[in-house]
Design a protein around this motif. Structure first.
Motif, PDB file in Angstrom:
ATOM      1  N   THR A   1       0.892  -1.249  -0.033  1.00 41.42           N
ATOM      2  CA  THR A   1      -0.048   0.130   0.054  1.00 41.42           C
ATOM      3  C   THR A   1       0.859   1.215  -0.061  1.00 41.42           C
ATOM      4  O   THR A   1       0.249   2.366   0.157  1.00 41.42           O
ATOM      5  CB  THR A   1      -1.050   0.021   1.319  1.00 41.42           C
ATOM      6  OG1 THR A   1      -0.094   0.106   2.489  1.00 41.42           O
ATOM      7  CG2 THR A   1      -1.877  -0.988   1.184  1.00 41.42           C
ATOM      8  N   CYS A   2       2.191   1.148   0.046  1.00 44.23           N
ATOM      9  CA  CYS A   2       3.074   2.441  -0.237  1.00 44.23           C
ATOM     10  C   CYS A   2       2.565   3.036  -1.220  1.00 44.23           C
ATOM     11  O   CYS A   2       2.876   2.504  -2.551  1.00 44.23           O
ATOM     12  CB  CYS A   2       4.575   1.824   0.288  1.00 44.23           C
ATOM     13  SG  CYS A   2       5.706   3.373   0.075  1.00 44.23           S
ATOM     14  N   GLY A   3       2.552   4.308  -1.277  1.00 51.18           N
ATOM     15  CA  GLY A   3       2.279   5.361  -2.325  1.00 51.18           C
ATOM     16  C   GLY A   3       0.778   5.199  -2.692  1.00 51.18           C
ATOM     17  O   GLY A   3       0.262   5.892  -3.698  1.00 51.18           O
ATOM     18  N   ALA A   4      -0.251   4.459  -2.047  1.00 50.30           N
ATOM     19  CA  ALA A   4      -1.632   4.616  -2.185  1.00 50.30           C
ATOM     20  C   ALA A   4      -2.139   5.930  -2.408  1.00 50.30           C
ATOM     21  O   ALA A   4      -2.834   6.369  -3.062  1.00 50.30           O
ATOM     22  CB  ALA A   4      -2.372   3.660  -1.601  1.00 50.30           C
ATOM     23  N   GLY A   5      -1.773   6.613  -1.169  1.00 54.98           N
ATOM     24  CA  GLY A   5      -2.130   8.139  -0.882  1.00 54.98           C
ATOM     25  C   GLY A   5      -1.773   8.982  -1.916  1.00 54.98           C
ATOM     26  O   GLY A   5      -2.575   9.823  -2.519  1.00 54.98           O
ATOM     27  N   ASP A   6      -0.549   8.916  -2.489  1.00 54.15           N
ATOM     28  CA  ASP A   6       0.074   9.743  -3.556  1.00 54.15           C
ATOM     29  C   ASP A   6      -0.736   9.367  -4.903  1.00 54.15           C
ATOM     30  O   ASP A   6      -1.189  10.415  -5.524  1.00 54.15           O
ATOM     31  CB  ASP A   6       1.505   9.255  -3.628  1.00 54.15           C
ATOM     32  CG  ASP A   6       2.402   9.811  -2.547  1.00 54.15           C
ATOM     33  OD1 ASP A   6       1.748  10.819  -1.883  1.00 54.15           O
ATOM     34  OD2 ASP A   6       3.329   9.378  -2.201  1.00 54.15           O
ATOM     35  N   ALA A   7      -0.968   7.989  -5.030  1.00 52.73           N
ATOM     36  CA  ALA A   7      -1.762   7.729  -6.329  1.00 52.73           C
ATOM     37  C   ALA A   7      -3.251   8.118  -6.236  1.00 52.73           C
ATOM     38  O   ALA A   7      -3.680   8.787  -7.350  1.00 52.73           O
ATOM     39  CB  ALA A   7      -1.721   6.009  -6.426  1.00 52.73           C
ATOM     40  N   PHE A   8      -3.977   8.421  -5.224  1.00 52.63           N
ATOM     41  CA  PHE A   8      -5.162   8.716  -4.867  1.00 52.63           C
ATOM     42  C   PHE A   8      -5.248  10.497  -5.338  1.00 52.63           C
ATOM     43  O   PHE A   8      -5.905  10.880  -5.706  1.00 52.63           O
ATOM     44  CB  PHE A   8      -5.613   8.486  -3.538  1.00 52.63           C
ATOM     45  CG  PHE A   8      -7.172   9.056  -3.328  1.00 52.63           C
ATOM     46  CD1 PHE A   8      -8.032   8.223  -3.426  1.00 52.63           C
ATOM     47  CD2 PHE A   8      -7.217  10.241  -3.005  1.00 52.63           C
ATOM     48  CE1 PHE A   8      -9.283   8.502  -3.325  1.00 52.63           C
ATOM     49  CE2 PHE A   8      -8.600  10.524  -2.502  1.00 52.63           C
ATOM     50  CZ  PHE A   8      -9.494   9.930  -3.178  1.00 52.63           C
ATOM     51  N   LEU A   9      -4.104  11.108  -4.634  1.00 49.97           N
ATOM     52  CA  LEU A   9      -4.219  12.463  -4.955  1.00 49.97           C
ATOM     53  C   LEU A   9      -3.773  12.772  -6.194  1.00 49.97           C
ATOM     54  O   LEU A   9      -4.403  13.704  -6.799  1.00 49.97           O
ATOM     55  CB  LEU A   9      -2.818  13.094  -3.817  1.00 49.97           C
ATOM     56  CG  LEU A   9      -2.774  14.541  -4.184  1.00 49.97           C
ATOM     57  CD1 LEU A   9      -3.928  15.413  -3.614  1.00 49.97           C
ATOM     58  CD2 LEU A   9      -1.433  14.965  -3.142  1.00 49.97           C
ATOM     59  N   ALA A  10      -2.921  11.972  -7.043  1.00 49.22           N
ATOM     60  CA  ALA A  10      -2.625  12.205  -8.252  1.00 49.22           C
ATOM     61  C   ALA A  10      -3.898  12.272  -9.212  1.00 49.22           C
ATOM     62  O   ALA A  10      -4.421  13.115 -10.207  1.00 49.22           O
ATOM     63  CB  ALA A  10      -1.553  11.413  -9.018  1.00 49.22           C
ATOM     64  N   ALA A  11      -4.729  10.892  -9.143  1.00 46.61           N
ATOM     65  CA  ALA A  11      -5.778  10.952  -9.852  1.00 46.61           C
ATOM     66  C   ALA A  11      -6.979  12.068  -9.415  1.00 46.61           C
ATOM     67  O   ALA A  11      -7.397  12.225 -10.352  1.00 46.61           O
ATOM     68  CB  ALA A  11      -6.378   9.316  -9.447  1.00 46.61           C
TER      69      ALA A  11
END
Length: 154
Positions: A138-148
């Motif tokens: 799940t590392c980076g999941a929040g960053d991916a969410f923010l990008a989307a």
């Protein structure tokens, strides 16, 4: 501002009109100082560019108050509760009221892992279920969410 802050500010001023939004993802390692945060948000506001913020708590206390007035604030449930300790549910618009007041923003997204997300955008509430996947890391999941999220229409 420090020499590094001045350099960052100048770069953002130079590039702000060639981008669609300002995105600040604060890992709390010290780069985003209160001075830099307020200056960058002001630059985005003056350029009429939306600002997206995701600041982590980790083992530190919340610094979300430094981002007051941003266009969109992304929080996980723990972060939201650190801002509004009375928060128990995200079922209706009134549940967002204290967060909106304390953060001076109308647009808030609460990320809740495998429970999906709940957003308050321009007076409307949106609930989005999580995709059912088998997470390997799940590392980076929040960053991916923010990008989307930043790619959506405002």
């Amino acid at each position: 501002p420090s020499p590094l802050e001045k350099q960052i500010i100048e770069q953002v001023k130079e590039k702000i009109f060639s981008v669609s939004a300002l995105i600040l993802s604060d890992y709390r390692h010290g780069l985003l100082t209160p001075t830099l945060i307020s200056t960058l948000l002001q630059i985005a506001k003056e350029a009429q560019k939306p600002s997206f913020v995701d600041s982590q708590i980790s083992q530190k206390t919340s610094n979300h108050h430094l981002y007051r007035g941003t266009s969109i604030m992304c929080l996980n449930l723990k972060e939201a509760k650190s801002i509004d300790p009375t928060l128990t549910t995200l079922q209706k618009m009134a549940d967002f009221q204290k967060l909106k007041e304390k953060l001076h923003t109308e647009n808030i997204v609460i990320k809740n892992g495998d429970q999906g997300s709940v957003a308050c955008f321009n007076g409307q509430m949106y609930k989005t279920p999580a995709l059912r996947i088998q997470a390997i890391d799940t590392c980076g999941a929040g960053d991916a969410f923010l990008a989307a999220l930043s790619l959506g229409d405002m």
